[in-house]
Design a protein around this motif. Structure first.
Motif, PDB file in Angstrom:
ATOM      1  N   UNK A   1      63.592   9.051   9.349  1.00 41.01           N
ATOM      2  CA  UNK A   1      63.096   9.255   8.002  1.00 41.01           C
ATOM      3  C   UNK A   1      63.035  10.738   7.663  1.00 41.01           C
ATOM      4  N   UNK A   2      62.591  11.561   8.624  1.00 42.77           N
ATOM      5  CA  UNK A   2      62.467  12.992   8.384  1.00 42.77           C
ATOM      6  C   UNK A   2      63.837  13.615   8.153  1.00 42.77           C
ATOM      7  N   UNK A   3      64.861  13.194   8.924  1.00 41.46           N
ATOM      8  CA  UNK A   3      66.210  13.717   8.761  1.00 41.46           C
ATOM      9  C   UNK A   3      66.746  13.360   7.380  1.00 41.46           C
ATOM     10  N   UNK A   4      66.508  12.140   6.947  1.00 36.54           N
ATOM     11  CA  UNK A   4      66.978  11.685   5.645  1.00 36.54           C
ATOM     12  C   UNK A   4      66.372  12.521   4.520  1.00 36.54           C
ATOM     13  N   UNK A   5      65.076  12.758   4.599  1.00 38.10           N
ATOM     14  CA  UNK A   5      64.396  13.550   3.568  1.00 38.10           C
ATOM     15  C   UNK A   5      64.915  14.983   3.574  1.00 38.10           C
ATOM     16  N   UNK A   6      65.162  15.521   4.736  1.00 36.50           N
ATOM     17  CA  UNK A   6      65.671  16.871   4.868  1.00 36.50           C
ATOM     18  C   UNK A   6      67.072  16.987   4.262  1.00 36.50           C
ATOM     19  N   UNK A   7      67.917  15.995   4.512  1.00 39.00           N
ATOM     20  CA  UNK A   7      69.275  15.992   3.956  1.00 39.00           C
ATOM     21  C   UNK A   7      69.211  15.865   2.434  1.00 39.00           C
ATOM     22  N   UNK A   8      68.329  15.024   1.937  1.00 38.83           N
ATOM     23  CA  UNK A   8      68.155  14.890   0.489  1.00 38.83           C
ATOM     24  C   UNK A   8      67.791  16.235  -0.133  1.00 38.83           C
ATOM     25  N   UNK A   9      66.891  16.954   0.513  1.00 42.92           N
ATOM     26  CA  UNK A   9      66.457  18.260   0.018  1.00 42.92           C
ATOM     27  C   UNK A   9      67.619  19.245   0.001  1.00 42.92           C
ATOM     28  N   UNK A  10      68.419  19.248   1.054  1.00 39.80           N
ATOM     29  CA  UNK A  10      69.583  20.138   1.123  1.00 39.80           C
ATOM     30  C   UNK A  10      70.538  19.851  -0.029  1.00 39.80           C
ATOM     31  N   UNK A  11      70.844  18.579  -0.236  1.00 43.60           N
ATOM     32  CA  UNK A  11      71.796  18.194  -1.280  1.00 43.60           C
ATOM     33  C   UNK A  11      71.269  18.545  -2.667  1.00 43.60           C
ATOM     34  N   UNK A  12      70.022  18.198  -2.937  1.00 51.24           N
ATOM     35  CA  UNK A  12      69.462  18.462  -4.265  1.00 51.24           C
ATOM     36  C   UNK A  12      69.318  19.956  -4.534  1.00 51.24           C
ATOM     37  N   UNK A  13      68.962  20.719  -3.524  1.00 52.28           N
ATOM     38  CA  UNK A  13      68.842  22.173  -3.700  1.00 52.28           C
ATOM     39  C   UNK A  13      70.201  22.799  -3.974  1.00 52.28           C
ATOM     40  N   UNK A  14      71.223  22.364  -3.242  1.00 57.72           N
ATOM     41  CA  UNK A  14      72.569  22.899  -3.465  1.00 57.72           C
ATOM     42  C   UNK A  14      73.086  22.507  -4.847  1.00 57.72           C
ATOM     43  N   UNK A  15      72.845  21.260  -5.245  1.00 58.79           N
ATOM     44  CA  UNK A  15      73.290  20.807  -6.568  1.00 58.79           C
ATOM     45  C   UNK A  15      72.579  21.573  -7.674  1.00 58.79           C
ATOM     46  N   UNK A  16      71.296  21.827  -7.501  1.00 61.07           N
ATOM     47  CA  UNK A  16      70.552  22.604  -8.497  1.00 61.07           C
ATOM     48  C   UNK A  16      71.073  24.031  -8.579  1.00 61.07           C
ATOM     49  N   UNK A  17      71.379  24.615  -7.435  1.00 61.43           N
ATOM     50  CA  UNK A  17      71.939  25.973  -7.417  1.00 61.43           C
ATOM     51  C   UNK A  17      73.293  26.009  -8.109  1.00 61.43           C
ATOM     52  N   UNK A  18      74.128  25.007  -7.824  1.00 57.19           N
ATOM     53  CA  UNK A  18      75.452  24.922  -8.457  1.00 57.19           C
ATOM     54  C   UNK A  18      75.312  24.771  -9.970  1.00 57.19           C
ATOM     55  N   UNK A  19      74.336  23.993 -10.404  1.00 50.51           N
ATOM     56  CA  UNK A  19      74.106  23.810 -11.836  1.00 50.51           C
ATOM     57  C   UNK A  19      73.710  25.130 -12.496  1.00 50.51           C
ATOM     58  N   UNK A  20      72.876  25.896 -11.835  1.00 55.38           N
ATOM     59  CA  UNK A  20      72.465  27.198 -12.382  1.00 55.38           C
ATOM     60  C   UNK A  20      73.663  28.133 -12.517  1.00 55.38           C
ATOM     61  N   UNK A  21      74.497  28.149 -11.502  1.00 55.37           N
ATOM     62  CA  UNK A  21      75.698  28.984 -11.551  1.00 55.37           C
ATOM     63  C   UNK A  21      76.625  28.486 -12.655  1.00 55.37           C
ATOM     64  N   UNK A  22      76.819  27.174 -12.727  1.00 57.16           N
ATOM     65  CA  UNK A  22      77.682  26.599 -13.759  1.00 57.16           C
ATOM     66  C   UNK A  22      77.197  26.920 -15.159  1.00 57.16           C
ATOM     67  N   UNK A  23      75.908  26.839 -15.367  1.00 52.45           N
ATOM     68  CA  UNK A  23      75.350  27.143 -16.683  1.00 52.45           C
ATOM     69  C   UNK A  23      75.481  28.627 -17.010  1.00 52.45           C
ATOM     70  N   UNK A  24      75.223  29.449 -16.033  1.00 56.48           N
ATOM     71  CA  UNK A  24      75.241  30.888 -16.263  1.00 56.48           C
ATOM     72  C   UNK A  24      76.616  31.474 -16.504  1.00 56.48           C
ATOM     73  N   UNK A  25      77.629  30.849 -15.932  1.00 55.93           N
ATOM     74  CA  UNK A  25      78.985  31.395 -16.052  1.00 55.93           C
ATOM     75  C   UNK A  25      79.909  30.511 -16.890  1.00 55.93           C
ATOM     76  N   UNK A  26      79.344  29.675 -17.742  1.00 55.31           N
ATOM     77  CA  UNK A  26      80.140  28.720 -18.508  1.00 55.31           C
ATOM     78  C   UNK A  26      81.153  29.388 -19.434  1.00 55.31           C
ATOM     79  N   UNK A  27      80.836  30.527 -19.992  1.00 58.11           N
ATOM     80  CA  UNK A  27      81.739  31.149 -20.933  1.00 58.11           C
ATOM     81  C   UNK A  27      82.861  31.954 -20.258  1.00 58.11           C
TER      82      UNK A  27
END
Length: 121
Positions: A1-27
């Motif tokens: 269970x702990x590994x699963x939660x940790x992997x979820x956190x990694x994925x969501x954090x990376x996706x959020x970071x990618x979204x910030x970059x995507x939004x910031x450099x859209x133009x």
């Protein structure tokens, strides 16, 4: 269970970071792709580490390159609407988030269903 939660956190954090970059450099079409690829590569390595898989940066990039078709769709959406302030930023962020999530869950599935170790050879 702990590994699963940790992997979820990694994925969501990376996706959020990618979204910030995507939004910031859209133009600036294509400017965010190398940064997002770096975020996704780091995410794949972090997920592999959670499953005790020995993976090099080159092997993680190889895994990422298998998702190249998604970059084509992302590039097209950025070209068509990325230049529109507001809307373009939102669409670019959403696309970067969704594709990074997809890459992360694919990596999670791959490492959780394979017992073999990965190396740079």
């Amino acid at each position: 269970m702990k590994k699963s939660k940790s992997v979820h956190t990694i994925i969501h954090a990376a996706a959020s970071s990618a979204a910030c970059v995507g939004a910031g450099l859209a133009q600036l079409p294509g400017a965010d792709m190398p940064v997002i690829a770096g975020i996704q590569t780091t995410m794949i390595i972090a997920i592999a580490n959670k499953f005790d898989a020995d993976i090099s940066e080159a092997a993680a990039m190889d895994m990422l390159l298998t998702a190249t078709a998604s970059y084509g769709g992302r590039a097209l959406s950025q070209y068509l609407v990325g230049w529109i302030p507001g809307w373009g930023n939102s669409i670019n962020a959403s696309t970067a988030f969704a594709l990074t999530e997809a890459v992360g869950w694919a990596a999670e599935h791959h490492f959780s269903s394979n017992d073999k170790q990965y190396s740079s050879t």
